[in-house]
Design a protein around this motif. Structure first.
Motif, PDB file in Angstrom:
ATOM      1  N   TRP A  74     -34.861 -16.785 -10.777  1.00 58.43           N
ATOM      2  CA  TRP A  74     -35.460 -17.238  -9.130  1.00 58.43           C
ATOM      3  C   TRP A  74     -34.979 -18.440  -8.653  1.00 58.43           C
ATOM      4  CZ3 TRP A  74     -38.136 -21.375  -7.703  1.00 58.43           C
ATOM      5  CH2 TRP A  74     -38.503 -21.445  -6.431  1.00 58.43           C
ATOM      6  N   TRP A  75     -34.801 -19.577  -9.610  1.00 60.03           N
ATOM      7  CA  TRP A  75     -34.060 -20.773  -9.360  1.00 60.03           C
ATOM      8  C   TRP A  75     -32.782 -20.725  -8.630  1.00 60.03           C
ATOM      9  CZ3 TRP A  75     -34.839 -25.454 -13.160  1.00 60.03           C
ATOM     10  CH2 TRP A  75     -34.823 -26.675 -12.434  1.00 60.03           C
ATOM     11  N   THR A 104     -39.544 -13.885  -5.833  1.00 56.91           N
ATOM     12  CA  THR A 104     -40.564 -14.897  -5.521  1.00 56.91           C
ATOM     13  C   THR A 104     -42.024 -14.081  -5.761  1.00 56.91           C
ATOM     14  OG1 THR A 104     -39.269 -16.169  -3.783  1.00 56.91           O
ATOM     15  CG2 THR A 104     -41.609 -16.622  -4.312  1.00 56.91           C
ATOM     16  N   GLY A 138     -37.571 -25.851  -8.766  1.00 62.71           N
ATOM     17  CA  GLY A 138     -37.388 -25.092  -9.844  1.00 62.71           C
ATOM     18  C   GLY A 138     -38.301 -25.994 -11.122  1.00 62.71           C
ATOM     19  N   SER A 139     -37.978 -27.221 -11.054  1.00 59.08           N
ATOM     20  CA  SER A 139     -38.479 -27.955 -12.283  1.00 59.08           C
ATOM     21  C   SER A 139     -40.105 -27.960 -12.472  1.00 59.08           C
ATOM     22  CB  SER A 139     -37.998 -29.529 -12.102  1.00 59.08           C
ATOM     23  OG  SER A 139     -38.360 -29.963 -10.991  1.00 59.08           O
ATOM     24  N   TRP A 145     -32.922 -19.188  -5.261  1.00 61.97           N
ATOM     25  CA  TRP A 145     -33.601 -20.277  -4.032  1.00 61.97           C
ATOM     26  C   TRP A 145     -32.478 -21.077  -3.927  1.00 61.97           C
ATOM     27  CZ3 TRP A 145     -37.185 -21.684  -1.004  1.00 61.97           C
ATOM     28  CH2 TRP A 145     -37.244 -22.814  -0.558  1.00 61.97           C
ATOM     29  N   LEU A 165     -37.620 -16.971 -14.264  1.00 61.75           N
ATOM     30  CA  LEU A 165     -37.785 -18.207 -13.435  1.00 61.75           C
ATOM     31  C   LEU A 165     -36.282 -18.861 -13.257  1.00 61.75           C
ATOM     32  CD1 LEU A 165     -39.753 -20.037 -12.183  1.00 61.75           C
ATOM     33  CD2 LEU A 165     -39.857 -21.658 -14.062  1.00 61.75           C
TER      34      LEU A 165
END
Length: 302
Positions: free
Chosen positions: A194-195, A241, A166-167, A198, A191
């Motif tokens: 998604w993070w 994704t 993620g970062s 995930w 994002l």
């Protein structure tokens, strides 16, 4: 014009020799095709492919594989739900061999196909993230401080893979948006979603892997439920994704210098709100004000 007796002479026909086999040489010929795979000759004046071009090529391969993950994970989830329904029916009635056989076949196909597709998508995803990170560094004019090994380790090392991907993508998005390098990256909502998916997918996958070592009828039934939720989460994560890959690839493919729309929000009733203007274009100029005209008052008629 004189002619030969008997008419014009017939043209000689070409003689066809019989095939005598392949050619023979007294020494090894020095000519031939180069050793190695076929490669496209580079265009004169062009260097090697840029990181952004490699990222676009990998994205074109990654997106179809991710769609395969979505489909096979959905099939695996349906198969696990069907198996759980059969377990409920088996408490009171006997199951037919055909229903059990079809259920086992679906579970086997969905499970193994999702594993193979996930591994293929994971390899492509790691390669894509490496090149997008380099392309983002080139775009922002900075040096990528994460090495290739560090990027790969961030995806595969347990525990670290909850935060590192993620970062990494947040830094890539920050540079792709042409934001100042000294500012701390702030991931977008796309994002962040998604993070979270995930991280949940990694945690649930680890729980399912550990749960397989438990024994007992209830543990097996609970394992079927966990597998179903893991497959559903994997399908949703793969779909998100795809959106992230397309978003970051499109941002990096655009030119750093060019017209970009700047959104300006204004609340209702706010006066003097400026319209959106392209970045880099000249701002709205103030209208020239006319010089004050001196006014003279007429003296009262006396």
């Amino acid at each position: 014009m004189a002619t030969t007796p008997g008419g014009p002479a017939a043209e000689p026909t070409a003689r066809r020799d019989r095939y005598a086999g392949p050619p023979r040489y007294r020494a090894v010929p020095r000519w031939g095709l180069p050793v190695g795979p076929w490669r496209i000759a580079p265009v004169p004046g062009e260097g090697p492919l840029r990181p952004v071009d490699r990222a676009r090529a990998l994205a074109a391969q990654l997106v179809p594989v991710l769609w395969v993950v979505v489909v096979v994970s959905g099939v695996a989830a349906v198969a696990e739900v069907w198996r759980y329904v059969l377990l409920l029916f088996s408490r009171s009635d006997a199951l037919s061999p055909e229903a059990v056989g079809v259920s086992d076949a679906l579970v086997w196909f969905g499970g193994w196909s999702s594993v193979v597709a996930t591994i293929a998508a994971g390899v492509l995803m790691i390669s894509w993230s490496v090149w997008t990170y380099r392309a983002a560094a080139d775009r922002s004019g900075t040096r990528a401080w994460r090495s290739r090994r560090r990027v790969v380790a961030g995806w595969v090392v347990p525990g670290w893979n909850l935060v590192a991907p993620g970062s990494l993508l947040a830094e890539t998005e920050h540079a792709a948006l042409d934001l100042p390098p000294e500012r701390r990256p702030s991931p977008s909502r796309e994002l962040l979603v998604w993070w979270a998916l995930w991280a949940a997918c990694v945690v649930l996958g680890a729980v399912v892997l550990v749960w397989r070592f438990r024994t007992g009828t209830q543990a097996l039934a609970d394992g079927v439920v966990l597998h179903a939720w893991a497959d559903v989460l994997a399908a949703v994560t793969a779909w998100r994704t795809i959106r992230v890959v397309r978003l970051l690839t499109a941002l990096l493919a655009t030119r750093a210098q060019g017209p970009r729309q700047l959104l300006v929000s204004a609340t209702a009733g706010t006066a003097g709100a400026e319209p959106a203007v392209p970045v880099g274009a000249a701002g709205p100029q103030a209208a020239p004000t006319a010089a004050p005209v001196p006014t003279t008052s007429a003296a009262p008629a006396g």
